[in-house]
Design an enzyme around this catalytic site. Structure first.
Site, PDB file in Angstrom:
ATOM      1  N   ARG A 269       0.844  -1.218   0.000  1.00 36.06           N
ATOM      2  CA  ARG A 269       0.000   0.000   0.000  1.00 36.06           C
ATOM      3  C   ARG A 269       0.865   1.249   0.000  1.00 36.06           C
ATOM      4  NH1 ARG A 269      -1.603   2.229   4.511  1.00 36.06           N
ATOM      5  NH2 ARG A 269      -2.079   0.331   5.659  1.00 36.06           N
TER       6      ARG A 269
ATOM      7  N   TYR B 178     -16.857  16.750 -16.058  1.00 32.78           N
ATOM      8  CA  TYR B 178     -17.273  15.337 -16.071  1.00 32.78           C
ATOM      9  C   TYR B 178     -18.280  15.131 -14.936  1.00 32.78           C
ATOM     10  CZ  TYR B 178     -17.101  10.466 -14.693  1.00 32.78           C
ATOM     11  OH  TYR B 178     -17.458   9.208 -14.296  1.00 32.78           O
TER      12      TYR B 178
ATOM     13  N   ASP C 104      -7.761  18.388 -15.571  1.00 26.70           N
ATOM     14  CA  ASP C 104      -8.102  17.040 -16.021  1.00 26.70           C
ATOM     15  C   ASP C 104      -7.849  17.000 -17.530  1.00 26.70           C
ATOM     16  OD1 ASP C 104      -9.323  14.723 -16.951  1.00 26.70           O
ATOM     17  OD2 ASP C 104     -10.941  14.798 -15.483  1.00 26.70           O
TER      18      ASP C 104
ATOM     19  N   LYS D 215      -9.053   5.533 -19.513  1.00 31.17           N
ATOM     20  CA  LYS D 215      -9.363   5.930 -20.888  1.00 31.17           C
ATOM     21  C   LYS D 215      -8.152   5.696 -21.797  1.00 31.17           C
ATOM     22  CE  LYS D 215     -12.971   7.476 -18.630  1.00 31.17           C
ATOM     23  NZ  LYS D 215     -13.976   6.552 -18.179  1.00 31.17           N
TER      24      LYS D 215
END
Ligand code: PLP
Length: 378
Positions: free
Chosen positions: A53, A105, A177, A202
């Site tokens: 982690r 978005y 973004d 994406k």
């Protein structure tokens, strides 16, 4: 990573963070699934990894690569694109004010209202394509300017140089973004943006087989520091396999996005002259209101476009129902071309026009894609 600084993006996509494996000479980066790493008798961790982690070789490789692609100092990988936005917003204090684009978005708005609803965060959604509106919307408590260019789904363009100059003057950090543009077509940091976010689900991953997000910074700052805590202490970590898949996708990103951009421009031009189409949103068309700004800050215009049908929502849904190559699905940036009635996906609170269809152009032949749309538009 610094040794990669003078390399071109195609070279970085293949090599940054991906040396030949020193343990086995394997060219393909190995996947390290182990959550834990052995300590030496002296108590040290010889390879710098102790617990997955905190850090692991695959996440480290991905972060090194995307930092190099954006020309940034450091990057953080997250388990989704929206987890990046959440990590950034977690750096805000109750009462802080954030500016975001009105057609951001839609998951961003949903995160603000559904996850940060108890925090008393003020978010104003404004027309980010107008620097004067941005300047007028800044308040004393504004701490973050969240940009998205091109925007999803209206393909609006933010003038990055003008907008970041306003933010700098006011001492406000900016995050852009850049999911639609990718680091291949646009480098927001060259225009003064402090941090860049991508949904790596994406184009970076590029094959519709992994969900992820990345945040890259030019210099360390309080938001990035907090996002790192959110990742490591808050546990917002992608799996080693997801990091590996994303990195494997990135190797072909420059070839894919250029092909997709060329195809998208041809499809935008085709739709622009079609009698059933009211308007096409694509920054590569000279008729786009911010075409000149897009030309200054993007090398090509990307694989995403949307268009309005003259005959309303019903016609839009009918067209989407008839395509055979374009798959009716949300998301974007993969090998398959996708068509989406965006308002249905966004639900009852959508601000997206009901007669809008969004296209993600994949890697199929452009003429085949145009023929598919031509048949569906009849
Ligand atoms: N940013 C943009 C521009 C997007 O289109 C999306 C998803 O569609 C996201 C962020 C969120 O990414 P993810 O679905 O990986 O959480």
């Amino acid at each position: 990573m610094p040794s990669h600084r003078n390399k071109h993006i195609e070279t970085l996509a293949v090599h940054a963070g991906q040396p030949v494996d020193p343990a086995t000479s394997a060219i393909a980066t190995p996947i390290h699934l182990s959550p834990t790493y052995e300590r030496t008798a002296e108590g040290t961790y010889p390879h710098g990894f102790s617990y997955s982690r905190d850090d692991n070789p695959n996440r480290h490789a991905l972060e090194t690569c995307v930092a190099a692609l954006e020309g940034g100092e450091r990057a953080l990988a997250f388990p989704s694109g929206i987890a990046v936005a959440a990590a950034v917003l977690q750096a805000m204090k109750p009462g802080d004010h954030v500016l975001a684009p009105e057609d951001v978005y839609h998951g961003f708005r949903r995160a603000v209202s559904g996850v940060f609803d108890l925090v008393n965060l003020e978010v104003s959604y404004i027309d980010m394509s107008d620097p004067a509106t941005v300047e007028a919307s800044i308040r004393e408590n504004t701490r973050l300017l969240w940009l998205e260019t091109p925007s999803n789904p209206l393909l609006k363009i933010t003038d990055l140089a003008a907008t970041t100059a306003i933010a700098r003057k006011a001492g406000i950090l900016t995050v852009c973004d850049g999911t639609f543009a990718t680091p291949v077509l646009q480098h927001p940091m060259d225009f003064g943006v402090d941090m860049v976010a991508h949904s790596s689900t994406k184009y970076l991953g590029g094959h519709s087989d992994v969900v992820g997000g990345v945040l890259i910074t030019g210099k360390d700052n309080f938001i990035f520091k907090h996002a790192r805590r959110s990742q490591r202490l808050g546990g917002a970590v992608p799996s080693p396999f997801d990091c590996w898949l994303t990195l494997r996708g990135i190797a072909t990103l420059p070839c894919r996005i250029r092909l997709q951009s060329t195809s998208a421009l041809a499809i935008a031009e085709y739709l622009d002259q079609h009698a059933a189409v009211e308007q096409v949103f694509y920054p590569g068309l000279p008729t786009h209101p911010a075409h000149d700004i897009a030309r200054q800050q993007m090398s090509m215009f990307g694989g995403m476009l949307s268009f309005l049908l003259k005959d309303g929502a019903e016609k839009a849904i009918r067209v989407a129902a008839k395509t055979e190559i374009f798959v009716r699905a949300t998301s974007l940036g993969g090998t398959h071309s996708l068509i989406e009635h965006r308002a249905s996906t966004e639900g009852p609170l959508t601000r997206t026009p009901q007669n809008l269809l969004r296209l993600s152009i994949g890697l199929e032949n452009t003429e085949d894609l145009i023929a598919d749309l031509d048949e569906a538009l009849r």
